[in-house]
Write a protein that holds these residues in place. Structure first.
Motif, PDB file in Angstrom:
ATOM      1  N   ASN A 172       0.822  -1.214   0.000  1.00  0.00           N
ATOM      2  CA  ASN A 172       0.000   0.000   0.000  1.00  0.00           C
ATOM      3  C   ASN A 172       0.855   1.262   0.000  1.00  0.00           C
ATOM      4  O   ASN A 172       0.536   2.227  -0.688  1.00  0.00           O
ATOM      5  CB  ASN A 172      -0.976  -0.013   1.181  1.00  0.00           C
ATOM      6  CG  ASN A 172      -2.214  -0.799   0.862  1.00  0.00           C
ATOM      7  OD1 ASN A 172      -3.107  -0.321   0.177  1.00  0.00           O
ATOM      8  ND2 ASN A 172      -2.269  -2.029   1.338  1.00  0.00           N
ATOM      9  N   ILE A 173       1.938   1.244   0.735  1.00  0.00           N
ATOM     10  CA  ILE A 173       2.849   2.392   0.732  1.00  0.00           C
ATOM     11  C   ILE A 173       3.414   2.594  -0.681  1.00  0.00           C
ATOM     12  O   ILE A 173       3.431   3.710  -1.207  1.00  0.00           O
ATOM     13  CB  ILE A 173       3.984   2.212   1.765  1.00  0.00           C
ATOM     14  CG1 ILE A 173       3.422   2.292   3.185  1.00  0.00           C
ATOM     15  CG2 ILE A 173       5.088   3.254   1.558  1.00  0.00           C
ATOM     16  CD1 ILE A 173       4.388   1.842   4.264  1.00  0.00           C
ATOM     17  N   GLY A 174       3.854   1.504  -1.304  1.00  0.00           N
ATOM     18  CA  GLY A 174       4.384   1.590  -2.668  1.00  0.00           C
ATOM     19  C   GLY A 174       3.352   2.093  -3.664  1.00  0.00           C
ATOM     20  O   GLY A 174       3.660   2.912  -4.531  1.00  0.00           O
ATOM     21  N   LEU A 175       2.115   1.623  -3.534  1.00  0.00           N
ATOM     22  CA  LEU A 175       1.054   2.065  -4.437  1.00  0.00           C
ATOM     23  C   LEU A 175       0.753   3.550  -4.272  1.00  0.00           C
ATOM     24  O   LEU A 175       0.549   4.263  -5.262  1.00  0.00           O
ATOM     25  CB  LEU A 175      -0.211   1.241  -4.206  1.00  0.00           C
ATOM     26  CG  LEU A 175      -0.136  -0.222  -4.639  1.00  0.00           C
ATOM     27  CD1 LEU A 175      -1.343  -0.997  -4.107  1.00  0.00           C
ATOM     28  CD2 LEU A 175      -0.030  -0.345  -6.145  1.00  0.00           C
ATOM     29  N   VAL A 176       0.737   4.010  -3.039  1.00  0.00           N
ATOM     30  CA  VAL A 176       0.498   5.439  -2.793  1.00  0.00           C
ATOM     31  C   VAL A 176       1.635   6.265  -3.380  1.00  0.00           C
ATOM     32  O   VAL A 176       1.400   7.313  -3.992  1.00  0.00           O
ATOM     33  CB  VAL A 176       0.306   5.726  -1.293  1.00  0.00           C
ATOM     34  CG1 VAL A 176       0.345   7.218  -0.996  1.00  0.00           C
ATOM     35  CG2 VAL A 176      -1.005   5.119  -0.798  1.00  0.00           C
ATOM     36  N   LEU A 177       2.867   5.793  -3.242  1.00  0.00           N
ATOM     37  CA  LEU A 177       4.002   6.507  -3.819  1.00  0.00           C
ATOM     38  C   LEU A 177       3.935   6.517  -5.347  1.00  0.00           C
ATOM     39  O   LEU A 177       4.221   7.538  -5.980  1.00  0.00           O
ATOM     40  CB  LEU A 177       5.322   5.898  -3.340  1.00  0.00           C
ATOM     41  CG  LEU A 177       5.629   6.098  -1.851  1.00  0.00           C
ATOM     42  CD1 LEU A 177       6.862   5.293  -1.446  1.00  0.00           C
ATOM     43  CD2 LEU A 177       5.798   7.563  -1.515  1.00  0.00           C
ATOM     44  N   TRP A 178       3.532   5.401  -5.960  1.00  0.00           N
ATOM     45  CA  TRP A 178       3.359   5.364  -7.409  1.00  0.00           C
ATOM     46  C   TRP A 178       2.266   6.325  -7.849  1.00  0.00           C
ATOM     47  O   TRP A 178       2.405   7.022  -8.859  1.00  0.00           O
ATOM     48  CB  TRP A 178       3.020   3.955  -7.892  1.00  0.00           C
ATOM     49  CG  TRP A 178       4.215   3.137  -8.246  1.00  0.00           C
ATOM     50  CD1 TRP A 178       4.675   2.029  -7.588  1.00  0.00           C
ATOM     51  CD2 TRP A 178       5.110   3.347  -9.341  1.00  0.00           C
ATOM     52  NE1 TRP A 178       5.796   1.561  -8.212  1.00  0.00           N
ATOM     53  CE2 TRP A 178       6.084   2.346  -9.291  1.00  0.00           C
ATOM     54  CE3 TRP A 178       5.179   4.291 -10.362  1.00  0.00           C
ATOM     55  CZ2 TRP A 178       7.115   2.251 -10.221  1.00  0.00           C
ATOM     56  CZ3 TRP A 178       6.213   4.200 -11.282  1.00  0.00           C
ATOM     57  CH2 TRP A 178       7.159   3.186 -11.208  1.00  0.00           C
ATOM     58  N   LEU A 179       1.179   6.369  -7.095  1.00  0.00           N
ATOM     59  CA  LEU A 179       0.096   7.301  -7.416  1.00  0.00           C
ATOM     60  C   LEU A 179       0.597   8.739  -7.337  1.00  0.00           C
ATOM     61  O   LEU A 179       0.336   9.550  -8.228  1.00  0.00           O
ATOM     62  CB  LEU A 179      -1.084   7.095  -6.468  1.00  0.00           C
ATOM     63  CG  LEU A 179      -2.250   8.075  -6.618  1.00  0.00           C
ATOM     64  CD1 LEU A 179      -2.837   8.032  -8.021  1.00  0.00           C
ATOM     65  CD2 LEU A 179      -3.312   7.772  -5.569  1.00  0.00           C
ATOM     66  N   TRP A 180       1.313   9.043  -6.294  1.00  0.00           N
ATOM     67  CA  TRP A 180       1.875  10.383  -6.117  1.00  0.00           C
ATOM     68  C   TRP A 180       2.796  10.729  -7.300  1.00  0.00           C
ATOM     69  O   TRP A 180       2.724  11.814  -7.867  1.00  0.00           O
ATOM     70  CB  TRP A 180       2.625  10.429  -4.804  1.00  0.00           C
ATOM     71  CG  TRP A 180       3.113  11.769  -4.351  1.00  0.00           C
ATOM     72  CD1 TRP A 180       2.920  12.991  -4.942  1.00  0.00           C
ATOM     73  CD2 TRP A 180       3.897  12.030  -3.191  1.00  0.00           C
ATOM     74  NE1 TRP A 180       3.531  13.977  -4.215  1.00  0.00           N
ATOM     75  CE2 TRP A 180       4.144  13.406  -3.134  1.00  0.00           C
ATOM     76  CE3 TRP A 180       4.420  11.220  -2.190  1.00  0.00           C
ATOM     77  CZ2 TRP A 180       4.886  13.991  -2.119  1.00  0.00           C
ATOM     78  CZ3 TRP A 180       5.150  11.804  -1.177  1.00  0.00           C
ATOM     79  CH2 TRP A 180       5.374  13.181  -1.151  1.00  0.00           C
ATOM     80  N   TYR A 181       3.649   9.778  -7.667  1.00  0.00           N
ATOM     81  CA  TYR A 181       4.541   9.979  -8.806  1.00  0.00           C
ATOM     82  C   TYR A 181       3.734  10.223 -10.084  1.00  0.00           C
ATOM     83  O   TYR A 181       4.053  11.122 -10.872  1.00  0.00           O
ATOM     84  CB  TYR A 181       5.459   8.758  -8.968  1.00  0.00           C
ATOM     85  CG  TYR A 181       6.325   8.796 -10.192  1.00  0.00           C
ATOM     86  CD1 TYR A 181       7.386   9.692 -10.287  1.00  0.00           C
ATOM     87  CD2 TYR A 181       6.096   7.925 -11.248  1.00  0.00           C
ATOM     88  CE1 TYR A 181       8.186   9.731 -11.417  1.00  0.00           C
ATOM     89  CE2 TYR A 181       6.894   7.953 -12.382  1.00  0.00           C
ATOM     90  CZ  TYR A 181       7.947   8.858 -12.459  1.00  0.00           C
ATOM     91  OH  TYR A 181       8.733   8.888 -13.579  1.00  0.00           O
TER      92      TYR A 181
END
Length: 93
Positions: free
Chosen positions: A42-51
């Motif tokens: 979930n942390i990785g997905l949020v970071l990808w979304l932010w990117y």
């Protein structure tokens, strides 16, 4: 060509958790799911979304938004079921 590749990658990424989400929803069983892995996912997905938002990439934004919905459902259900199970075990002992 880049658009098709991005769409295909987004589609594959987005559907990866559908089966697991349905299984968790039906069975209400999450014992075999790693809390650490789903937290980090979930942390990785949020970071990808932010990117994706930063670079204004439709494919990254949509695929990660959809995947976050499924991954968060599994994570929240895992936490809720683990807390309920551990509380009922403490009360019964």
């Amino acid at each position: 060509m880049d658009s098709y590749l991005g769409f295909l990658a987004a589609f594959c990424t987005s559907i990866t958790l559908i089966h697991q989400t349905i299984k968790v929803k039906k069975s209400k069983h999450t014992k075999d799911i790693s809390l650490g892995m789903f937290s980090l996912l979930n942390i990785g997905l949020v970071l990808w979304l932010w990117y994706g938002l930063i670079i204004d990439s439709f494919h990254i934004i949509i695929s990660n938004t959809v995947t976050i919905i499924f991954a968060l459902y599994i994570l929240i259900t895992k936490i809720r079921l683990d807390l309920l199970t551990s509380k009922s075990t403490l009360v019964n002992n």
